[in-house]
Structure formats: C-alpha cells, structure tokens
Design an enzyme around this catalytic site. Structure first.
Site, mmCIF file in Angstrom:
data_model
loop_
_atom_site.group_PDB
_atom_site.id
_atom_site.type_symbol
_atom_site.label_atom_id
_atom_site.label_comp_id
_atom_site.label_asym_id
_atom_site.label_seq_id
_atom_site.Cartn_x
_atom_site.Cartn_y
_atom_site.Cartn_z
ATOM 1 N N HIS A 110 -34.690 16.225 -114.039
ATOM 2 C CA HIS A 110 -34.609 17.480 -114.797
ATOM 3 C C HIS A 110 -33.182 17.724 -115.248
ATOM 4 O O HIS A 110 -32.270 17.003 -114.856
ATOM 5 C CB HIS A 110 -35.155 18.658 -113.981
ATOM 6 C CG HIS A 110 -34.344 18.972 -112.767
ATOM 7 N ND1 HIS A 110 -34.379 18.212 -111.611
ATOM 8 C CD2 HIS A 110 -33.447 19.966 -112.519
ATOM 9 C CE1 HIS A 110 -33.567 18.727 -110.713
ATOM 10 N NE2 HIS A 110 -32.986 19.780 -111.235
ATOM 11 N N ASP A 146 -26.455 19.268 -111.597
ATOM 12 C CA ASP A 146 -26.378 18.430 -110.396
ATOM 13 C C ASP A 146 -27.326 17.225 -110.485
ATOM 14 O O ASP A 146 -27.445 16.462 -109.522
ATOM 15 C CB ASP A 146 -26.624 19.255 -109.121
ATOM 16 C CG ASP A 146 -27.911 20.050 -109.156
ATOM 17 O OD1 ASP A 146 -28.432 20.293 -110.271
ATOM 18 O OD2 ASP A 146 -28.406 20.427 -108.086
ATOM 19 N N HIS A 193 -40.105 24.217 -111.707
ATOM 20 C CA HIS A 193 -38.744 24.412 -111.210
ATOM 21 C C HIS A 193 -38.108 25.511 -112.051
ATOM 22 O O HIS A 193 -38.739 26.028 -112.977
ATOM 23 C CB HIS A 193 -37.977 23.082 -111.304
ATOM 24 C CG HIS A 193 -36.613 23.111 -110.676
ATOM 25 N ND1 HIS A 193 -36.360 23.744 -109.488
ATOM 26 C CD2 HIS A 193 -35.424 22.579 -111.069
ATOM 27 C CE1 HIS A 193 -35.075 23.593 -109.188
ATOM 28 N NE2 HIS A 193 -34.484 22.902 -110.136
ATOM 29 N N ASP A 208 -36.227 18.322 -107.777
ATOM 30 C CA ASP A 208 -36.189 19.737 -107.374
ATOM 31 C C ASP A 208 -37.502 20.349 -107.834
ATOM 32 O O ASP A 208 -37.878 20.212 -109.004
ATOM 33 C CB ASP A 208 -35.042 20.466 -108.067
ATOM 34 C CG ASP A 208 -33.689 20.136 -107.456
ATOM 35 O OD1 ASP A 208 -33.645 19.393 -106.461
ATOM 36 O OD2 ASP A 208 -32.678 20.620 -107.979
ATOM 37 N N ASP A 222 -37.537 17.698 -101.791
ATOM 38 C CA ASP A 222 -36.509 18.732 -101.977
ATOM 39 C C ASP A 222 -36.356 19.597 -100.726
ATOM 40 O O ASP A 222 -37.291 20.274 -100.317
ATOM 41 C CB ASP A 222 -36.960 19.581 -103.177
ATOM 42 C CG ASP A 222 -36.016 20.726 -103.510
ATOM 43 O OD1 ASP A 222 -34.956 20.849 -102.876
ATOM 44 O OD2 ASP A 222 -36.364 21.493 -104.436
ATOM 45 N N HIS A 233 -35.364 38.220 -109.162
ATOM 46 C CA HIS A 233 -35.158 36.776 -109.160
ATOM 47 C C HIS A 233 -36.122 36.125 -108.182
ATOM 48 O O HIS A 233 -36.500 36.726 -107.188
ATOM 49 C CB HIS A 233 -33.714 36.466 -108.741
ATOM 50 C CG HIS A 233 -33.404 35.005 -108.753
ATOM 51 N ND1 HIS A 233 -33.375 34.269 -109.921
ATOM 52 C CD2 HIS A 233 -33.137 34.130 -107.754
ATOM 53 C CE1 HIS A 233 -33.091 33.002 -109.625
ATOM 54 N NE2 HIS A 233 -32.942 32.898 -108.318
ATOM 55 N N GLY A 291 -36.175 28.526 -107.423
ATOM 56 C CA GLY A 291 -36.847 27.422 -108.096
ATOM 57 C C GLY A 291 -37.237 26.315 -107.128
ATOM 58 O O GLY A 291 -37.687 25.247 -107.558
ATOM 59 N N HIS A 292 -37.039 26.574 -105.838
ATOM 60 C CA HIS A 292 -37.265 25.520 -104.845
ATOM 61 C C HIS A 292 -38.398 25.882 -103.881
ATOM 62 O O HIS A 292 -38.596 27.049 -103.558
ATOM 63 C CB HIS A 292 -35.985 25.259 -104.053
ATOM 64 C CG HIS A 292 -34.859 24.761 -104.887
ATOM 65 N ND1 HIS A 292 -34.684 23.429 -105.172
ATOM 66 C CD2 HIS A 292 -33.863 25.418 -105.533
ATOM 67 C CE1 HIS A 292 -33.610 23.294 -105.945
ATOM 68 N NE2 HIS A 292 -33.088 24.469 -106.175
#
Lengths: 554, 554
Positions: B74, B78, B142, B164, B196, B363, B366-367
C-alpha cells in the site's frame, strides 16, 4: 472571619499556564499575602539541557513584608519542588499536613534550611490565621496521601481551592474526601472555586485507588511462580501499600529500589502512612537469600526516565538486578503525556530480555474527571469559577463544565501567570499584571541559561557547528595562520573530505576578497566568511550548521 | 505453483524491528528474489537533525541478478518512502495496485525515475509470476485505499502477508476485505502467516471507517454557524471523502490545504478513488468569496508537525488563513505515539486564538485489533506465524495471540533485521544473518551523518561548546595569540563574566605548565587544556560542555 464590604481579594498566579507544573499562587488582601504551593516545572522539549524550571519571585520579594506564609496542598514536586530555591532567598513560614511536611523537611534538610524555616503541621478540619486570612484545610483524595483542599476566608469573601484532587469513596488509607464540608462551606456562600482541571477533558468518574489493589492481587495470584517487579510512582504511598498487602498475602518479601522510592516510602512509613508487616521488607542486598518467586521489587522508573532503576534494569546496566526470562514486570502507571516513547523503549527492552511485561489497567488517575468536577461545583456553588492546574485545553474544558452548570461565562476566569484578579462577592475582574517567569536551572546554574543559549543549543543540535579560525598579524592584517575549519556534529569528515576541502577554498576566497579590498574591520571579515561559507554549505548539503569565525591577532 | 519438496524459502527482513517503519522484506527461493515493500523510518528522538532513515540495501546489491521485482502492499511512506533512494541505485520493476502506483509515480517523477522504472498495475484477485514465485494480491481494508495482502506462492510453500490491514465490513469505498479468499487459501494449506502487529495489544475489534462519517456528519449538523477546519491524514482518502460528503450535504465549499493533502487527494481523485460533487472544491484564494460558515478547510497537521498547515495556522504564521474566535477545529486523528506533546501544543494555541477544538472520537485506527487478528489466523490456519509491523512489544503481543490459538511456541518467529528464516512446509529456522542497517538522511546528505556526529550533536545540545583557540610560533612553541575562549550554548556570557575570566585563567595555567615542561606534542597540550578546563567547568557549574581546543601555527 469578619466580612468587610470595602475589602477586595487579589488572586495572582505566579506560575501555571505558561509553566505547567509551576503551581504557585499569591492571595493578597489588605496588608496580608498568603502563597498557595511552590512547585517547579520540568523543561519543555525545546529547553535543551535544562534540568528544571523554578518561578521568578520578583513579586514576592517586592511584597515580602506582607507575606504571612506558604500554604501547601500536597507533596508532589509540582507543588513543593521550588521551595528550597525560594526559601534560600526569602524566609517564609510553611503550613501544611503531616506527610506533606515530612516530604518538605527532606528537601529543607538537604539544603540546610531546617533551622531557619518556621513550619507548622495542620490537620484536616483545622484552620490557621494568617494576617487577615483564615485558611481551612479540607480532606481530599489524590495519588498521594494527605492532600488538602483549602477554604481561604478573607475579608472580601471565601475562595475554595481544591488542590489536585479526586473523589475516592473507598480510599486505601484514611478518609474519603470531606464532601460534607465542601457542601457546608458552599451553603454559607463561596465567592470563587479554583478547581483541578487535569482531567477536565475526561468523561465520567475516576475509579477508586482500591480497585487497583484488586487488580494487583489478581496478578500476584496468576504469577506465583515468577519474580515480580512493579514500577510505580514513588509518591503513591497507597499503591505501594496495596502491593505490600498482596506480597504479604502471597508470602513474598518486598524490596524497594530507586532513590525516591526508598526516600518517600521511608518518610511515609516513619510518619505512619504505611503499614508494613514485620519481616516483609528486606534490603536489596538480601534478595539473593530468597527464591525469585518469593520476592517482589517495587521500583521507580515507571515513566521510562533514563536514569531510574527500572530503565537501568531494562538496559542491563543495573548494578544489582538482572532481568531474567520469565520475570513478570508490571507498570502500575500510565505514561504522562510526552513520556510515551520513553516508556515504550523500556517495555521493548524488557521484552528483549525475555520478561513478561504487563502495563494495561494497573493504574487509576489521581485527578477528578468531569462528573467529579460537576459534583464539587454543585456542592460549593461558587459565584466565580477559576480553573487551575493544566494546560489551556484543560482549563477551557473545566470552564466549559462551569458554564454548563449555569455559571455565567463572564464569571469564569482563565488566568495567565501574573494576572491580578481582583474580586469580592459582587464583582471580579483582571486589574493588572505582575512580573512573573520561569527561571531555568541547569546543573548548579540558576538563571544563567536564557533564550540565546537555548537557541544556540537547538541550532547546534540540528546541524552542528563549523568553526573557522585564522590569525592575523597585528596592524598589517597579514594572515599568519589559517584559515582552518574544524567541525563538530556536522558531517563525518573522513567521509566528506572533498566537501571540507571545497569549504576551505570558499573561506580562503572570501578572506582574500576582504584583504584585497583592505577591509580591516574584523566584524565585516567575519560576516563575509560566515555568509560565503554558509551559502556554500547550504547549496551542497541543504544544512545550516552554526558557523563561527574566530579571528586571533598575533 | 509446482511444489518442490527440496525447495526452501528464505524470508529476510531488511528493516523493521530495529528501524520501525522501514518495512522491506526479501523473499528468496531458488534463483528468484521478490521484495515486499520499501519503506522509510522517521528519526528517533536521539537522531538530532536527521530527516529520515532509509534501508541499507547491501543484500539487494549483492543479489541483484536474482531480484524479480518490488511488490508493494500500500501507499504509506513506511512502505513506499525509500523507493526513490533504492531505485537510484538499482533498477527494479514495481508491482502494485492502481492508487499505490499513482502515489509511487509522484515520487518517481520528482526524482526523474519514471522512464527507467518498469511498473505494472495489479488488481485485487490477480496474480503475477515473478521468477519461481507467484504473487496474488488480496483485497484488504486500511486507512488508505487499495491496500493489499499478498499470497506468496513459492516452490517451498505458501506465505500469506497481510500488509497493514483491518477488517472493515462496511468500508466507505470499494469492497470489504476478501475474507473468503483468505479462507480458501488457508484451506489449501499455508506455510506461514505474516500479520500486522500494530494493534496487537488492543482488545476487541477496530471500528469501521464509516462510523467516523456519522460522527463528522453530526459535527457539521451541530456547527452550522461557524467555519469548520478539519485536520486529518492526507492519505486517508475515505476520511476526506466523508468530510466532502458532509460538506456537500450542508452546502459548504471545500478547500484543501497543505502540500501532501493537495497532492494525495489530487492523485486519488484523478484515479477515481474519490467522488467530489461539482462546484464543491474551491481554491484557497477563493475562500474569501464565501461566508465562513459555508466553508470547510481540510488540512494537514493533525500530528502537530511544526511545518504543516494547521500548525502554522495555530502559530498565526499561515500566509492565508487566520484562525478566528468561533472557528470549529476538528482533529480527525489520534496522536501517533511520540507526537502527543506536539499535538497538545497546537490544541493549546488554537484555544488561545479562541477556536473551539474537537479531538475526541473523530477517528478510527487502520489496523486490526486482537479479535481481527484471531479471525485472520483462524481463516488462514498457518503452520508458522511471523508477526510483522510494530515494535517488539507489539510483535510479542501478536505472538501471544498466535500461541493462544494453538500455534506451538516454536512455530512463532519474531525476526530481527537481517535474520534469514529458512522454511518449508515441514520446518522453519533462522539459518543466518545478512548485513542490514539504517542510513541516515540529513538534507541532501545520505549516509554522511553517523554515530559520532549524532553523539556530538547530543553533547552540543545538552551543554553547548567551549572553544579554546591559540596560535603557536612555528618551531619555538612561543604563544603568538590567545588562548581565547569562545562559547556557544553554554552560558549567557554577559551574566557569567567572572566564570569566563576564571576559565581563561585555568587554560592559561594549564598551557604554561605544558610550555614550562617543554611539551611540544599538540595532542598532549590539547588534552591538558581539555581536562583542566573540563574539570573547572564541572566543579563550578555541574555541566559538561564540549571542549574543543584548536591550536594554530604561525
């Protein structure tokens, strides 16, 4: 307290919003001043090399003759830490509760201030008269024993100051917060409430300290075959008590490790705030006489502080404790904002050594959440609200709670350091500003590091320094030696020989231009060298090291 | 994929645990190497002045002839950030999904690498053959669109790499994670699962991205009379989509601010990952044509990054946006560990300007949390578990989940950078170590700042520098000029004149001792000066500035 309709009270924070942790507030009325707390702040990230920050007490010096005493709410560093520095300059009596005084005494002893400082221990429920003020100490709960709220009775009216507090109906030691007294004082009429804003953004209610004891007991039950090491705040005497209780129950010996842990628990124990069963506490050196699973180590370092005991164990540089695979390490703490990465580093290192690390749900806060704040506002029913303790975001959140309960917006005051809030039962307004500030302490130096020095440190930290030295002949301006360039923290020179040679050529060219033009003003020569070398380095590396030309005359 | 009972697969992380964020893993089997991801790490706190850290690719250089391609999961930094640096040295084709490729293309364009780099877009469900490998891209969810898990089929067996991911049953755009495919591949037999670990310490299930949309919609509904400014991650296209949806619903124009926000959303929009109603997006310069309450600004800076748009607004140095009392500012993000204080600073500054700041519950992560990880393990049923992505504490937590589900402890591998894990369906073990490391990038310099330079920067940052310069006569060792002391970042000299005079005297004394003894070795003279001045300064100030003696010869 005789009310005087002419009298006005001045509330003056001498630290606080601009220096979080530096809690020190003057209350001035007629010919009297009382100062609540005397804390220190820890340095911000951009205060490189600074150890701590203490309050500028110009205002106290200028009004020394009026000052009747320090009244201290509890024994945390952000409320007592600056006392030795201030007392070295001004002799002011101290009034506070027994354990708080015990912790202050330790500081005064270290600084040779015991003999000169008048001190008086006050019990919860008691009042003291200080000039035109009467100050009543009210029992509260917090993450340290013997915390107090203050009712400050002045001829202009009554102020209730909560100190740092929470509502704990089932405290580990002593009584719950004296809610009845808050109500009683409120009923009589309170001019202003100053309340702890630390957790004002958090919904609900802070859990009782005693719930942590149950969690710890379960962990002891589940880990009967391993050594247990628990990191927590040295000043959280109740937490340590609960760990000791579980240790005793499961037949473990307790070892205290870390200077502040030994000191604080020593003081608390001597003063009767801790109940340690006989033969439970053993010295670190005796630990080898017991099987690991029959010991528990209570240690400092729960915030990942690099020099603290747990951090040294994690880094495998502790003199006496070696972490072994299978050890159970419990963080009975949450990271204070800003310490997350340091704590994570220690957790990773402990994992690396094979330990099991437990860090979730073994802690409760010592500060009131939103519902507790609502409770206190509702009991005290103040005319004015003055949120204290916290960053601006926290004070604003507390202000929001006050207005939500019906206090008019104009009656809520968020004070900056030095603001002079003048008030009586009818009105309150900010009428002036006194000089305040934070004085940086670095090593033995108090106040000799200022903004210029910090800016230089920041600059040096980012890109290092290039020093250009040359020697000129007296009068003639003939170059006797140099120019040489020495750098530190810029690039690894052996890898960048070409760059340094070109840099040298750049400086030589710049210098020659000056000499050809008969420029004799050293200031100008330095500027030309600085600019040309700076430009060259930026173009080649996109970095801006500090460039320091030094010209010597021979 | 033809299985070969002799074949063995090697899995070699070239970054990761030692450099969090530097995700780059080589898969080697027979004559083929495939590299998954190519990320960069952001500097640790002690890497002063460093901009970013990229992988040392010695291993890839040494095995260049075998490398078949980069397979990218993706488009986060990172996972793609180091590509331009690596591709400048090695020409390797790139395989990934459309949006991910769009983001990579931007980087390649900036670095003039478009023409030379072979690139192929792969759809979810598709496979590509790379040497003896077949790689299948599997749809996941994600915090960025177009994320993929990979099924890596090799002659030695199948590895599933989640990238991820999270499980989002109700994603904002496109499909939910392809759980059926995970199950199908699992049913056929999977040798190893690499999953992940980021949220492996968190209980439960990560909430759907679409829940944030509802929260945002409520906030728009409640704040119809104020300007709204929302900070979020530029790469979270779905978040931006949901903000745009609410803006459209409530008749607001949308302005994008911040370079990465404009870039990423531009790319996503061009490629069809974002649906922006006509006349909704307006340029920043047009904002003045609309009443504030009819606009919403979507901006970078949700992590308090000092140069980002929101931070500049908060500090009142943004060229075009001035925060006004009454503005509603929403952080649609949580602080990434380590950024808490920076974020808090921005929140306080915005409060200072009179804005209302909202930062809670806008919020989702995403994990995958623990229950999602258990789900994936249960669908894939791997023989071996290899936790990836995260610090050691997270990898250990993921390992704990694996063993909790019945995978034997010996079948769970936590790999260090450079570890060579060799495996087939029967067995797995670490058989060696290849050279890896992080290369520090500072400005234009790649690798010219190393440990010595960093140590110097740290030293300079803590206590500053004292430079001692003197000029000696050629041969005679007669002192022609100096010694002079110049300091930076040490003390504010005007306040410490006495100290500097004594320091000078100390150096003169030390120098005279050397000259009296006819010591001519400059190294020795420098050492004597350094030691005597260092001792003097420590005694007087308890500080240890860097002491740098420079001797010139004339």
């Amino acid at each position: 307290m005789k009310k005087n309709s002419e009298a006005k009270l001045k509330i003056i924070p001498l630290g606080g919003l601009e220096q979080i942790g530096m809690n020190i507030t003057a209350f001035e009325c007629e010919d009297s001043i009382v100062v609540v707390d005397c804390g220190l702040a820890f340095p911000e990230d951009d205060m490189l090399g600074i150890d701590l920050v203490i309050p500028d007490i110009t205002y106290l010096k200028d009004n020394y003759s009026k000052i009747k005493g320090f009244v201290i709410t509890h024994g945390h560093e952000d409320h007592i830490g600056a006392l030795p520095y201030v007392l070295k300059e001004l002799n002011i009596p101290i009034y506070t509760t027994k354990l708080t005084m015990g912790l202050i005494n330790r500081k005064l002893e270290e600084n040779g201030l015991m003999k000169t400082t008048k001190r008086k221990i006050v019990k919860h429920g008691q009042s003291i008269n200080l000039g035109c003020f009467r100050i009543e100490f009210i029992k509260t709960n917090h993450s340290i024993q013997d915390a107090s709220a203050l009712a400050i009775y002045s001829p202009a009216g009554t102020v209730v100051h909560t100190g740092d507090f929470k509502v704990d109906y089932t405290p580990v030691f002593g009584d719950a917060i004296d809610l009845q007294r808050f109500a009683e004082i409120g009923k009589k009429g309170v001019m202003a409430l100053m309340s702890d804003s630390t957790n004002a953004e958090r919904r609900g209610f802070t859990m009782s300290e005693s719930t942590v004891g149950k969690t710890i007991d379960n962990l002891f039950q589940e880990h009967q075959n391993t050594r247990i090491i628990i990191a927590t705040f040295a000043s959280n005497v109740d937490r340590v008590q609960q760990i000791i209780n579980s240790a005793y129950k499961y037949g473990r010996k307790v070892i205290l490790e870390g200077r502040s842990m030994v000191n604080v628990i020593g003081t608390a124990s001597e003063l009767g705030y801790l109940n340690i069963p006989e033969n439970t506490l053993v010295e670190l050196d005796q630990i080898k006489n017991y099987p690991p699973e029959k010991t528990v180590l209570i240690t400092t370092g729960s915030q990942g502080e690099s020099m603290a005991a747990l951090s040294r164990m994690a880094a495998n540089i502790h003199r006496k404790i070696t972490i072994r695979p299978g050890d159970t390490i419990i963080f009975s703490s949450n990271p204070i904002p800003g310490n997350e990465k340091a704590v994570s580093k220690v957790i990773n290192e402990l994992n690396e050594l094979g330990a099991e690390v437990i860090f979730q749900d073994v802690h409760v806060s010592g500060h009131a959440c939103q519902e507790e704040l609502k409770l206190i506002y509702s009991l005290v029913q103040p005319k004015f609200a003055i949120p204290v303790h916290g960053e601006l975001r926290h004070l604003k959140a507390n202000a929001g709670i006050a207005t939500g309960l019906g206090i008019p917006k104009d009656n809520v005051f968020i004070l900056r350091s030095g603001d002079v809030l003048e008030l009586n039962d009818d009105a309150a307004k900010i009428v002036g500003k006194v000089h305040t500030g934070g004085i940086l302490v670095d090593g033995l130096g108090v106040g000799d590091v200022g903004n210029i020095v910090l800016r230089d440190r920041q600059h040096l930290a980012e890109d290092g320094i290039m020093i250009v030295v040359l020697t000129l002949e007296y009068h003639s301006n003939h170059v006797l030696a140099g120019p040489d360039i020495v750098s530190r923290g810029f690039v690894y020179v052996r890898e960048s020989e070409g760059l340094m040679e070109e840099a040298n050529a750049t400086v030589r060219d710049a210098l020659n231009v000056c000499l050809d033009k008969n420029i004799t003003d050293w200031g100008k020569i330095k500027t030309v060298i600085k600019d040309s070398l700076g430009e060259f380095v930026w173009k080649r590396t996109k970095r801006r090291p500090m460039i320091l030309p030094i010209i010597m005359e021979a």
